[in-house]
Design an enzyme around this catalytic site. Structure first.
Site, short mmCIF file in Angstrom:
data_model
loop_
_atom_site.label_atom_id
_atom_site.label_comp_id
_atom_site.label_asym_id
_atom_site.label_seq_id
_atom_site.Cartn_x
_atom_site.Cartn_y
_atom_site.Cartn_z
N ASN A 136 11.01 20.07 5.22
CA ASN A 136 11.82 18.98 4.69
C ASN A 136 11.10 17.69 5.06
OD1 ASN A 136 13.72 17.11 3.99
ND2 ASN A 136 15.41 18.05 5.13
N ARG A 187 12.31 21.49 0.63
CA ARG A 187 13.51 20.83 0.13
C ARG A 187 13.05 19.66 -0.74
NH1 ARG A 187 17.22 16.30 2.79
NH2 ARG A 187 18.82 16.35 1.20
N HIS A 240 23.56 17.70 -2.31
CA HIS A 240 23.98 18.70 -1.32
C HIS A 240 24.09 20.09 -1.95
CE1 HIS A 240 26.25 15.44 1.19
NE2 HIS A 240 25.03 15.62 1.69
N ARG A 265 28.16 5.03 3.94
CA ARG A 265 28.25 4.75 2.50
C ARG A 265 29.70 4.62 2.08
NH1 ARG A 265 24.86 9.78 0.69
NH2 ARG A 265 23.54 9.73 2.52
N GLU A 310 21.19 24.99 5.34
CA GLU A 310 20.37 24.68 4.17
C GLU A 310 18.97 25.26 4.32
OE1 GLU A 310 22.12 20.81 4.88
OE2 GLU A 310 21.76 20.36 2.77
#
Ligand code: ADP
Length: 396
Positions: free
Chosen positions: A16, A90, A179, A238, A383
């Site tokens: 990643n 990823r 996601h 956010r 993940e």
């Protein structure tokens, strides 16, 4: 896939790559255990460092001014005795180009490059990861696993914004959802727990970024995230959804530039902006318990907006087999799960207080009571493992 025991344990490398970081994990093909994992941070700066964990031991290696290439090369030194069979990457944005994971070739890197305008902070870094891995492991197959691909099954009614259609046709302005690897992973695990081949679910990934996803018979049919990961739920820093007229108003009233308003909505809003204290749910829960009013308010807004979105997502489904909580908050905050599901009584959701308090760890993931019309599950996301599984599937 043939294995050669003399070359070491068959394994899969998962990468990643961020703009100044490189995270990796090496999984055993035989039993999916993590053999080595590590994180190189502050790449390109004098205090760049590589942390590696193997056999329960952690080492911290200074790699001053290291590039991504140098960091991955240093990481390879920690992989002795392992026989990597493939590398999974990823990749944040696959646009409309990718509906699933793919073996990387020149056409794939060119398409990921074309998606850079949609994810200017992430895709260029993901491309660096692919190029670097190709240089250091020229003979290994590499696979790209996209955050957006799982949501490419959204129907037009869910992915279109109600703006002139030209913006979709010419600029691909639409809702993508993110996601995806996490929602895909927990939905597969949930279907297994429920004893179904595929399930209809609402999955909630609640970490620093937060999104919920409606899944019909194993396929994503709506997501709270949209054109960017900024849409939808309240997150750590956010804002999630705001009125489209907000930018103009703030610009007129404060003189802030558009880029400053966007930065404020991305990095100074959400739990942090509301509480004025922290983006971290643990800190906020602790402060709220001690009477910090704005921390309490931030948690309340977070949970209310989440419950409201869950109800909205039910419009995409005909049946609902379970609600699934995951991510750092979803897996660990009994308080957030209780406050959110308290607003879902209209769906007949009811939690078992003891199982919720123990995060479902002693009840096979179930936190709902036997009276609940809809089961509620806590399923830890993974993940990296999902990327390793996808890599193995595609290279086998
Ligand atoms: P990321 O999206 O960066 O992968 P995580 O999935 O690790 O983030 O989630 C981070 C969030 O999870 C933070 O808000 C953190 O406070 C929260 N979290 C982690 N552990 C707990 C806990 N025990 N109780 C409440 N929140 C927690």
């Amino acid at each position: 896939m043939k294995s050669d025991p003399s070359r070491g344990t068959d394994s899969l490398i998962v990468i990643n790559c961020g703009s100044s970081s490189l995270k990796f994990a090496v999984f055993s093909v035989a039993d999916e255990t993590v053999l080595v994992k590590g994180l190189a941070e502050r790449l390109g700066s004098p205090d760049a460092v590589l942390k590696v964990e193997r056999n329960g031991e952690t080492s911290c290696i200074p790699i001053p001014s290291a590039s991504h290439h140098d960091a991955l090369q240093a990481a390879i030194a920690s992989m002795t005795g392992l026989n990597p069979r493939g590398i999974g990457h990823r990749v944040v944005h696959g646009g409309e180009e990718f509906t699933g994971s793919v073996v990387i070739d020149e056409n794939v890197t060119a398409a990921v490059d074309r998606c850079c305008s949609l994810a200017p902070l992430h895709n260029p870094a993901n491309l660096i990861g692919m190029t670097t891995a190709r240089e250091l492991f020229p003979d290994l197959p590499q696979v790209a696993v996209f955050d957006t691909a799982f949501h490419q099954t959204l129907p037009p009614k869910a992915f279109l914004y109600a703006i002139p259609y030209d913006y979709y046709e010419k600029l691909k302005v639409r809702r993508y959802g993110f996601h995806g690897t996490s929602h895909h992973y927990v939905s597969t695990e949930a279907a297994g727990l429920l004893g179904k081949p595929v399930a209809s679910l609402i999955t909630m990934h609640l970490g620093n970024g937060c999104s919920a996803c409606a899944i019909k018979d194993g396929r994503s049919v709506d997501s709270t995230m949209g054109f960017t990961p900024g849409e939808g739920l309240v997150m750590g820093t956010r804002s999630g959804d705001v009125d489209p007229a907000l930018h103009q108003f703030l610009q007129d009233q404060t003189g802030m530039r558009l880029s400053e308003i966007t930065a404020m909505l991305n990095s100074r809003s959400g739990l942090l902006g509301l509480s004025g204290l922290s983006n971290d749910m643990r800190t906020l829960s602790e402060a709220a318990r001690k009477g910090h009013e704005r921390a309490r308010l931030a948690i309340e807004v977070f949970c209310y907006r989440l419950a409201k979105s869950v109800c909205g997502l039910t419009a995409a489904l005909d049946t609902l087999d379970a609600l699934v909580f995951t991510g750092g908050i979803g897996e660990n905050s009994a308080e957030v799960r209780a406050l959110t599901t308290a607003r879902l009584k209209i769906l007949g959701v009811d939690l078992d207080a003891a199982n919720n308090a123990s995060h479902g760890r002693t009840s096979g993931g179930r936190i709902s009571s036997s009276d609940s019309h809809i089961p509620c599950l806590v399923i830890p996301t993974n993940e990296e493992l999902m990327i390793a599984r996808e890599t193995l599937r595609l290279i086998s």
